[in-house]
Design an enzyme around this catalytic site. Structure first.
Site, PDB file in Angstrom:
ATOM      1  N   HIS A 282      -6.123  -3.060  -0.023  1.00 35.60           N
ATOM      2  CA  HIS A 282      -6.657  -3.848  -1.147  1.00 35.60           C
ATOM      3  C   HIS A 282      -8.033  -3.314  -1.576  1.00 35.60           C
ATOM      4  O   HIS A 282      -8.336  -3.247  -2.765  1.00 35.60           O
ATOM      5  CB  HIS A 282      -6.848  -5.315  -0.737  1.00 35.60           C
ATOM      6  CG  HIS A 282      -5.601  -6.042  -0.347  1.00 35.60           C
ATOM      7  ND1 HIS A 282      -5.358  -6.453   0.941  1.00 35.60           N
ATOM      8  CD2 HIS A 282      -4.540  -6.470  -1.073  1.00 35.60           C
ATOM      9  CE1 HIS A 282      -4.210  -7.095   0.986  1.00 35.60           C
ATOM     10  NE2 HIS A 282      -3.685  -7.121  -0.211  1.00 35.60           N
TER      11      HIS A 282
ATOM     12  N   GLY B  38      -0.982  -1.266  -6.043  1.00 39.42           N
ATOM     13  CA  GLY B  38      -0.823  -0.281  -4.977  1.00 39.42           C
ATOM     14  C   GLY B  38       0.570   0.320  -4.974  1.00 39.42           C
ATOM     15  O   GLY B  38       1.558  -0.377  -5.226  1.00 39.42           O
TER      16      GLY B  38
HETATM   17  P1  AMP Z   1      -0.588  -8.242  -1.729  1.00 36.08           P
HETATM   18  O1  AMP Z   1      -1.847  -8.959  -1.385  1.00 36.08           O
HETATM   19  O2  AMP Z   1       0.197  -7.795  -0.546  1.00 36.08           O
HETATM   20  O3  AMP Z   1       0.237  -8.972  -2.771  1.00 36.08           O
HETATM   21  O4  AMP Z   1      -1.017  -6.880  -2.430  1.00 36.08           O
HETATM   22  C1  AMP Z   1      -1.916  -6.857  -3.503  1.00 36.08           C
HETATM   23  C2  AMP Z   1      -2.008  -5.447  -4.029  1.00 36.08           C
HETATM   24  O5  AMP Z   1      -2.460  -4.583  -2.997  1.00 36.08           O
HETATM   25  C3  AMP Z   1      -0.676  -4.883  -4.516  1.00 36.08           C
HETATM   26  O6  AMP Z   1      -0.886  -4.130  -5.690  1.00 36.08           O
HETATM   27  C4  AMP Z   1      -0.269  -4.011  -3.375  1.00 36.08           C
HETATM   28  O7  AMP Z   1       0.598  -2.954  -3.753  1.00 36.08           O
HETATM   29  C5  AMP Z   1      -1.593  -3.477  -2.910  1.00 36.08           C
HETATM   30  N1  AMP Z   1      -1.504  -2.996  -1.521  1.00 36.08           N
HETATM   31  C6  AMP Z   1      -1.034  -3.681  -0.452  1.00 36.08           C
HETATM   32  N2  AMP Z   1      -1.054  -2.900   0.645  1.00 36.08           N
HETATM   33  C7  AMP Z   1      -1.558  -1.699   0.264  1.00 36.08           C
HETATM   34  C8  AMP Z   1      -1.815  -0.457   0.937  1.00 36.08           C
HETATM   35  N3  AMP Z   1      -1.563  -0.297   2.239  1.00 36.08           N
HETATM   36  N4  AMP Z   1      -2.312   0.561   0.224  1.00 36.08           N
HETATM   37  C9  AMP Z   1      -2.562   0.429  -1.117  1.00 36.08           C
HETATM   38  N5  AMP Z   1      -2.340  -0.710  -1.804  1.00 36.08           N
HETATM   39  C10 AMP Z   1      -1.843  -1.761  -1.139  1.00 36.08           C
END
Ligand code: AMP
Length: 288
Positions: A41, A151
């Protein structure tokens, strides 16, 4: 200033903050998250702060993207820590609405991106992408960003957001940042906290399976079933893994031809359960 004053709970305030920033000539970005922030994030927030002047990080655990048997109630939440981490990474403000504001009683509007959402994740989590597209549409309307950053870790999600923004003619630039990994290759995820140390070690099989399939492609393999079988064979070496899918597809359309062609951009996609934790990962490869 009390950093807690940077946690915005209501819609009118976040909208006027965004509009005021734009009136001052600033570029506004939005990084949508469900909180429990990790380095993945933070990479998105850093990127947002490089390409814009006013960075909104939304933290909202979105109930409509969870099925009843999934972990909505137990999903990790730590707003204080998320605030500190976001500010350090370059956030200007946190938007943290509550569920009743986003989905008041009687709420009944949902956004669907059917074709891209049917496959892979959509097959195993049928409600998931409707929930994601709906909350992101709402967040875009509430925060009016010029830029939004997602991401690659959630590859299919990023495709769906791009499609939706294009189809709805939203004046937003969508950026997608590479996946941030632990030292053993495990893609960072808020859900990794559920893994025991032993399973965390074994989770490296996802990354190594992707790498092995990539290697085969670089050595000339173009047959989709053979590419998928390489990943299946690898993943089967860890008995605690229950496979949802390990598959390959054209990166833009997610179509699944029998043979890939020279120059095709393809994506390798894996989703498994490891113990009680569901893990996904992917990698992009160009057919040589
Ligand atoms: P989430 O909180 O899991 O809904 O993710 C929020 C954002 O963070 C989304 O755009 C995800 O794709 C991105 N994201 C989550 N994990 C990663 C990671 N390991 N590397 C890069 N982006 C990430």
């Amino acid at each position: 200033m009390d950093p807690n004053s940077l946690i915005i709970k209501d819609i009118d305030t976040i909208r006027s903050l965004s509009r005021n920033a734009k009136k001052e000539g600033l570029k506004v970005s939005l990084v949508p998250t469900m909180g429990a922030l990790h380095d993945g994030h933070l990479r998105l927030i850093k990127k947002a702060s490089e390409v814009s002047d006013y960075v909104i990080v939304s933290i909202f655990v979105n109930p409509t993207q969870f099925a009843p048997h999934e972990d909505f109630d137990s999903y990790p939440r730590d707003l204080e820590k998320d605030l500190d981490l976001s500010l350090e990474a370059g956030a200007s403000v946190i938007f943290n609405p509550n569920v009743k504001m986003i989905y008041p009683i009687g709420y009944s509007t949902f956004v669907n991106v059917p074709k891209l959402a049917e496959k892979f994740e959509g097959e195993f989590r049928p409600q998931f992408f409707t929930g994601v597209a709906t909350i992101c549409t709402q967040l875009f309307i509430m925060t009016e960003p010029d830029i939004t950053v997602f991401g690659q870790k959630d590859y299919q999600q990023s495709l769906i957001i791009r499609r939706m923004v294009q189809d709805l003619k939203l004046p937003i630039e969508v950026l997608v940042e590479p996946t941030i990994r632990e030292s053993n290759g495990l893609a960072m995820s808020s859900r990794n906290q559920y893994l025991s140390e032993e399973l965390k070690e074994k989770s490296s099989i996802l990354f190594s399976s992707l790498q092995e399939a990539r290697q085969a492609i670089e050595n000339g393999e173009r047959n989709r079933k053979i590419i998928n079988a390489i990943m299946h064979k690898n993943l089967r070496t860890v008995p605690e893994i229950k496979l949802d899918y390990a598959s390959s597809a054209l990166a833009e359309s997610l179509e699944t031809p029998e043979e890939f062609l020279k120059g095709d951009e393809i994506v390798l996609l894996i989703a498994v359960h490891l113990g009680k934790t569901r893990l996904i990962d992917n990698t992009l490869v160009k057919i040589p």
